[in-house]
Motif scaffolding. Structure first.
Motif, PDB file in Angstrom:
ATOM      1  N   TYR A   1       0.864  -1.182   0.000  1.00  0.00           N
ATOM      2  CA  TYR A   1       0.000   0.000   0.000  1.00  0.00           C
ATOM      3  C   TYR A   1       0.901   1.233   0.000  1.00  0.00           C
ATOM      4  CZ  TYR A   1      -3.576   3.364   1.325  1.00  0.00           C
ATOM      5  OH  TYR A   1      -4.428   4.437   1.335  1.00  0.00           O
ATOM      6  N   ARG A   2       0.689   2.122  -0.944  1.00  0.00           N
ATOM      7  CA  ARG A   2       1.509   3.323  -1.056  1.00  0.00           C
ATOM      8  C   ARG A   2       0.721   4.541  -0.572  1.00  0.00           C
ATOM      9  NH1 ARG A   2       6.159   2.543  -3.928  1.00  0.00           N
ATOM     10  NH2 ARG A   2       6.305   0.533  -5.020  1.00  0.00           N
ATOM     11  N   LEU A   3       1.291   5.233   0.382  1.00  0.00           N
ATOM     12  CA  LEU A   3       0.658   6.459   0.834  1.00  0.00           C
ATOM     13  C   LEU A   3       0.646   7.464  -0.312  1.00  0.00           C
ATOM     14  CD1 LEU A   3       2.040   7.165   4.437  1.00  0.00           C
ATOM     15  CD2 LEU A   3       0.006   5.900   3.766  1.00  0.00           C
ATOM     16  N   PRO A   4      -0.411   8.241  -0.437  1.00  0.00           N
ATOM     17  CA  PRO A   4      -0.452   9.260  -1.494  1.00  0.00           C
ATOM     18  C   PRO A   4       0.677  10.270  -1.317  1.00  0.00           C
ATOM     19  CG  PRO A   4      -2.260   9.542   0.066  1.00  0.00           C
ATOM     20  CD  PRO A   4      -1.637   8.227   0.387  1.00  0.00           C
ATOM     21  N   LYS A   5       1.146  10.832  -2.427  1.00  0.00           N
ATOM     22  CA  LYS A   5       2.260  11.783  -2.361  1.00  0.00           C
ATOM     23  C   LYS A   5       1.935  13.000  -1.513  1.00  0.00           C
ATOM     24  CE  LYS A   5       4.617  10.516  -6.646  1.00  0.00           C
ATOM     25  NZ  LYS A   5       5.148  10.992  -7.945  1.00  0.00           N
ATOM     26  N   ALA A   6       0.636  13.318  -1.414  1.00  0.00           N
ATOM     27  CA  ALA A   6       0.242  14.475  -0.606  1.00  0.00           C
ATOM     28  C   ALA A   6       0.492  14.238   0.881  1.00  0.00           C
ATOM     29  CB  ALA A   6      -1.226  14.807  -0.845  1.00  0.00           C
ATOM     30  N   SER A   7       0.600  12.970   1.281  1.00  0.00           N
ATOM     31  CA  SER A   7       0.890  12.636   2.679  1.00  0.00           C
ATOM     32  C   SER A   7       2.405  12.661   2.878  1.00  0.00           C
ATOM     33  CB  SER A   7       0.314  11.252   3.026  1.00  0.00           C
ATOM     34  OG  SER A   7      -1.090  11.285   3.004  1.00  0.00           O
ATOM     35  N   ASN A   8       2.941  13.866   2.997  1.00  0.00           N
ATOM     36  CA  ASN A   8       4.398  14.024   3.032  1.00  0.00           C
ATOM     37  C   ASN A   8       4.919  14.662   4.314  1.00  0.00           C
ATOM     38  OD1 ASN A   8       3.456  16.609   2.677  1.00  0.00           O
ATOM     39  ND2 ASN A   8       4.367  16.916   0.648  1.00  0.00           N
ATOM     40  N   ASN A   9       4.022  14.898   5.267  1.00  0.00           N
ATOM     41  CA  ASN A   9       4.416  15.473   6.556  1.00  0.00           C
ATOM     42  C   ASN A   9       3.669  14.675   7.629  1.00  0.00           C
ATOM     43  OD1 ASN A   9       5.275  17.073   8.655  1.00  0.00           O
ATOM     44  ND2 ASN A   9       4.177  18.914   8.010  1.00  0.00           N
ATOM     45  N   ILE A  10       4.332  13.656   8.156  1.00  0.00           N
ATOM     46  CA  ILE A  10       3.639  12.578   8.866  1.00  0.00           C
ATOM     47  C   ILE A  10       4.002  12.537  10.350  1.00  0.00           C
ATOM     48  CG2 ILE A  10       3.268  10.074   8.921  1.00  0.00           C
ATOM     49  CD1 ILE A  10       4.290  10.053   5.968  1.00  0.00           C
ATOM     50  N   LEU A  11       2.964  12.481  11.185  1.00  0.00           N
ATOM     51  CA  LEU A  11       3.144  12.182  12.611  1.00  0.00           C
ATOM     52  C   LEU A  11       2.925  10.685  12.779  1.00  0.00           C
ATOM     53  CD1 LEU A  11       3.588  13.219  15.520  1.00  0.00           C
ATOM     54  CD2 LEU A  11       1.104  13.484  15.692  1.00  0.00           C
ATOM     55  N   PHE A  12       3.978   9.982  13.189  1.00  0.00           N
ATOM     56  CA  PHE A  12       3.989   8.523  13.264  1.00  0.00           C
ATOM     57  C   PHE A  12       3.820   8.109  14.719  1.00  0.00           C
ATOM     58  CE2 PHE A  12       5.998   4.385  13.576  1.00  0.00           C
ATOM     59  CZ  PHE A  12       5.760   3.756  12.350  1.00  0.00           C
ATOM     60  N   LEU A  13       2.660   7.538  15.046  1.00  0.00           N
ATOM     61  CA  LEU A  13       2.348   7.117  16.414  1.00  0.00           C
ATOM     62  C   LEU A  13       2.173   5.604  16.460  1.00  0.00           C
ATOM     63  CD1 LEU A  13      -0.382   9.809  17.235  1.00  0.00           C
ATOM     64  CD2 LEU A  13       2.097   9.983  17.594  1.00  0.00           C
ATOM     65  N   SER A  14       2.777   4.968  17.430  1.00  0.00           N
ATOM     66  CA  SER A  14       2.718   3.511  17.498  1.00  0.00           C
ATOM     67  C   SER A  14       2.569   3.061  18.950  1.00  0.00           C
ATOM     68  CB  SER A  14       3.992   2.905  16.896  1.00  0.00           C
ATOM     69  OG  SER A  14       3.854   1.523  16.666  1.00  0.00           O
ATOM     70  N   ASP A  15       1.893   1.942  19.148  1.00  0.00           N
ATOM     71  CA  ASP A  15       1.843   1.264  20.445  1.00  0.00           C
ATOM     72  C   ASP A  15       1.329   2.180  21.565  1.00  0.00           C
ATOM     73  OD1 ASP A  15       3.345  -1.486  19.872  1.00  0.00           O
ATOM     74  OD2 ASP A  15       4.394   0.107  18.809  1.00  0.00           O
ATOM     75  N   ILE A  16       0.129   2.701  21.368  1.00  0.00           N
ATOM     76  CA  ILE A  16      -0.515   3.530  22.384  1.00  0.00           C
ATOM     77  C   ILE A  16      -1.213   2.651  23.427  1.00  0.00           C
ATOM     78  CG2 ILE A  16      -2.258   5.311  22.775  1.00  0.00           C
ATOM     79  CD1 ILE A  16      -1.694   6.326  19.940  1.00  0.00           C
ATOM     80  N   HIS A  17      -1.749   1.532  22.983  1.00  0.00           N
ATOM     81  CA  HIS A  17      -2.369   0.539  23.869  1.00  0.00           C
ATOM     82  C   HIS A  17      -3.501   1.110  24.731  1.00  0.00           C
ATOM     83  CE1 HIS A  17       0.413  -2.881  23.142  1.00  0.00           C
ATOM     84  NE2 HIS A  17       1.274  -1.915  22.863  1.00  0.00           N
ATOM     85  N   LEU A  18      -4.376   1.891  24.108  1.00  0.00           N
ATOM     86  CA  LEU A  18      -5.558   2.369  24.824  1.00  0.00           C
ATOM     87  C   LEU A  18      -6.290   1.199  25.476  1.00  0.00           C
ATOM     88  CD1 LEU A  18      -6.900   4.749  22.048  1.00  0.00           C
ATOM     89  CD2 LEU A  18      -6.087   5.494  24.280  1.00  0.00           C
ATOM     90  N   PRO A  19      -6.723   1.293  26.718  1.00  0.00           N
ATOM     91  CA  PRO A  19      -6.756   2.457  27.605  1.00  0.00           C
ATOM     92  C   PRO A  19      -5.566   2.533  28.562  1.00  0.00           C
ATOM     93  CG  PRO A  19      -8.114   0.739  28.532  1.00  0.00           C
ATOM     94  CD  PRO A  19      -7.520   0.171  27.272  1.00  0.00           C
ATOM     95  N   TYR A  20      -4.436   1.933  28.187  1.00  0.00           N
ATOM     96  CA  TYR A  20      -3.258   1.939  29.055  1.00  0.00           C
ATOM     97  C   TYR A  20      -2.210   2.911  28.510  1.00  0.00           C
ATOM     98  CZ  TYR A  20      -5.715  -2.262  30.415  1.00  0.00           C
ATOM     99  OH  TYR A  20      -6.702  -3.137  30.820  1.00  0.00           O
ATOM    100  N   HIS A  21      -2.689   4.019  27.941  1.00  0.00           N
ATOM    101  CA  HIS A  21      -1.837   5.020  27.323  1.00  0.00           C
ATOM    102  C   HIS A  21      -1.211   5.942  28.371  1.00  0.00           C
ATOM    103  CE1 HIS A  21      -5.920   6.412  27.791  1.00  0.00           C
ATOM    104  NE2 HIS A  21      -5.530   7.671  27.710  1.00  0.00           N
ATOM    105  N   ASP A  22      -0.113   6.558  27.979  1.00  0.00           N
ATOM    106  CA  ASP A  22       0.536   7.559  28.820  1.00  0.00           C
ATOM    107  C   ASP A  22       0.018   8.923  28.361  1.00  0.00           C
ATOM    108  OD1 ASP A  22       2.542   9.607  29.593  1.00  0.00           O
ATOM    109  OD2 ASP A  22       3.647   7.883  30.387  1.00  0.00           O
ATOM    110  N   ILE A  23      -0.812   9.559  29.185  1.00  0.00           N
ATOM    111  CA  ILE A  23      -1.469  10.810  28.781  1.00  0.00           C
ATOM    112  C   ILE A  23      -0.452  11.908  28.479  1.00  0.00           C
ATOM    113  CG2 ILE A  23      -2.912  12.708  29.615  1.00  0.00           C
ATOM    114  CD1 ILE A  23      -4.696  10.685  30.970  1.00  0.00           C
ATOM    115  N   ASN A  24       0.558  12.053  29.322  1.00  0.00           N
ATOM    116  CA  ASN A  24       1.535  13.116  29.116  1.00  0.00           C
ATOM    117  C   ASN A  24       2.322  12.894  27.821  1.00  0.00           C
ATOM    118  OD1 ASN A  24       3.177  15.475  30.068  1.00  0.00           O
ATOM    119  ND2 ASN A  24       4.801  13.932  30.047  1.00  0.00           N
ATOM    120  N   ALA A  25       2.766  11.661  27.582  1.00  0.00           N
ATOM    121  CA  ALA A  25       3.548  11.372  26.380  1.00  0.00           C
ATOM    122  C   ALA A  25       2.711  11.568  25.120  1.00  0.00           C
ATOM    123  CB  ALA A  25       4.089   9.944  26.444  1.00  0.00           C
TER     124      ALA A  25
END
Length: 332
Positions: A92-116
């Motif tokens: 799967y190729r992200l569209p070229k317009a998606s070129n400024n990306i916030l990459f978030l991984s392993d949040i594990h809701l509801p055991y997330h770190d609110i501050n982080a």
């Protein structure tokens, strides 16, 4: 009914006697045995195509002279091999317009770190990201685990509600950003749970996790767990696609396994590795930290750290990865 011509008879007989043969093979056989009826093997093949309706609109008006002839023989399958259950490999190729990306991984809701998580979202706003990429294990699906469970912990319905609320938050705070959600191994727990505990529900759209999270309704693009994603020249995986742990140096292990530019989560460690190849090209691998609690009951002592990544893709596919760590409430 018009009397069948001799050519029609021999073609229909051949189709009846050799139903699994290719049209090319039938044409060769017909010409070999009936050289007075056909100019050559290609002429015989055209007759076979005519009487099997393979010529489109040019088909026999008398349907008794037409045979439904379906075989495994195609241009892509000249030997008529049996149908395959193998799935084609299509990243799967992200569209070229998606070129400024916030990459978030392993949040594990509801055991997330609110501050982080707050720090990561604030950083995304500061960088005016146009894409939020959720790289799996956004939900924990605790009750879908086959490990020993604490019955006091939250159930799946609560986790699903938290997941929907989090997606609504992202849509509200980043109204112009495109959101992609790739499932990780924790989201896969849901399907595995159904397979073992409620197999009758498998295959029913109402019980698919992406449907329960209302991804389509929220305008969030869903990506399967084992799907390779490419953004420019960077490959993106959750991390569980490769079996086994990542070892001491997760980034190096990624390079040994993939041999190309890769960013992954799953191991909850912030690590980066760059390698100059023999042709002086540079390959990079990145392991991204998590945004969940660092001392869960099932593994209170570990080497995890909080983190996220910011990715910028250039028009030629080149990219920059800023792999961030969060230590004592600060981004580094």
């Amino acid at each position: 009914m018009k009397k069948k011509t001799e050519q029609t008879k021999v073609v229909l007989d051949a189709l009846e006697n050799f139903p699994n043969a290719s049209k090319k093979s039938l044409g060769e056989l017909l010409y070999k045995n009936n050289k007075l009826l056909f100019k050559d093997a290609e002429d015989a093949r055209r007759a076979v195509r005519y009487h099997t309706g393979a010529n489109g609109k040019n088909a026999p008006k008398d349907k008794s002279n037409q045979v439904n002839h379906k075989t495994n023989f195609t241009r892509e399958n000249p030997y008529g091999l049996p149908p395959t259950e193998a799935k084609p490999f299509e990243p799967y190729r992200l569209p070229k317009a998606s070129n400024n990306i916030l990459f978030l991984s392993d949040i594990h809701l509801p055991y997330h770190d609110i501050n982080a998580l707050t720090l990561a979202l604030n950083y995304g706003k500061q960088k005016q990201v146009n894409t939020i990429y959720l790289n799996g294990d956004i939900l924990d699906i605790y009750k879908g685990s086959f490990h020993e469970q604490d019955p006091k912990n939250r159930d799946v319905s609560y986790e699903l509600e938290q997941g929907r609320l989090f997606l609504d938050l992202l849509k509200r705070e980043f109204p112009k950003a495109k959101i992609f959600y790739k499932f990780g191994n924790h989201e896969v727990r849901w399907e595995r749970f159904l397979r073992v505990k409620a197999p009758v529900c498998l295959g029913m759209d109402e019980f698919r996790l992406d449907v329960l999270l209302k991804l389509g309704e929220k305008g969030v693009t869903f990506i399967e767990n084992k799907q390779l994603v490419i953004a420019g020249k960077l490959h993106m995986i959750h991390g569980n696609e490769y079996k086994g742990g990542g070892g001491i140096n997760v980034a190096r292990t990624l390079w040994l396994r993939a041999g190309d530019n890769v960013i992954a989560g799953d191991k909850h460690k912030t690590q980066s590795g760059l390698k100059t190849n023999i042709d002086k090209s540079v390959t990079g691998t990145w392991s991204v930290g998590c945004l969940c609690e660092l001392n869960p009951d099932y593994l209170p002592f570990n080497e995890w750290n909080l983190g996220f990544a910011h990715i910028v893709i250039e028009s030629n596919g080149n990219f920059a990865v800023d792999n961030k760590q969060i230590i004592d409430g600060k981004i580094y």
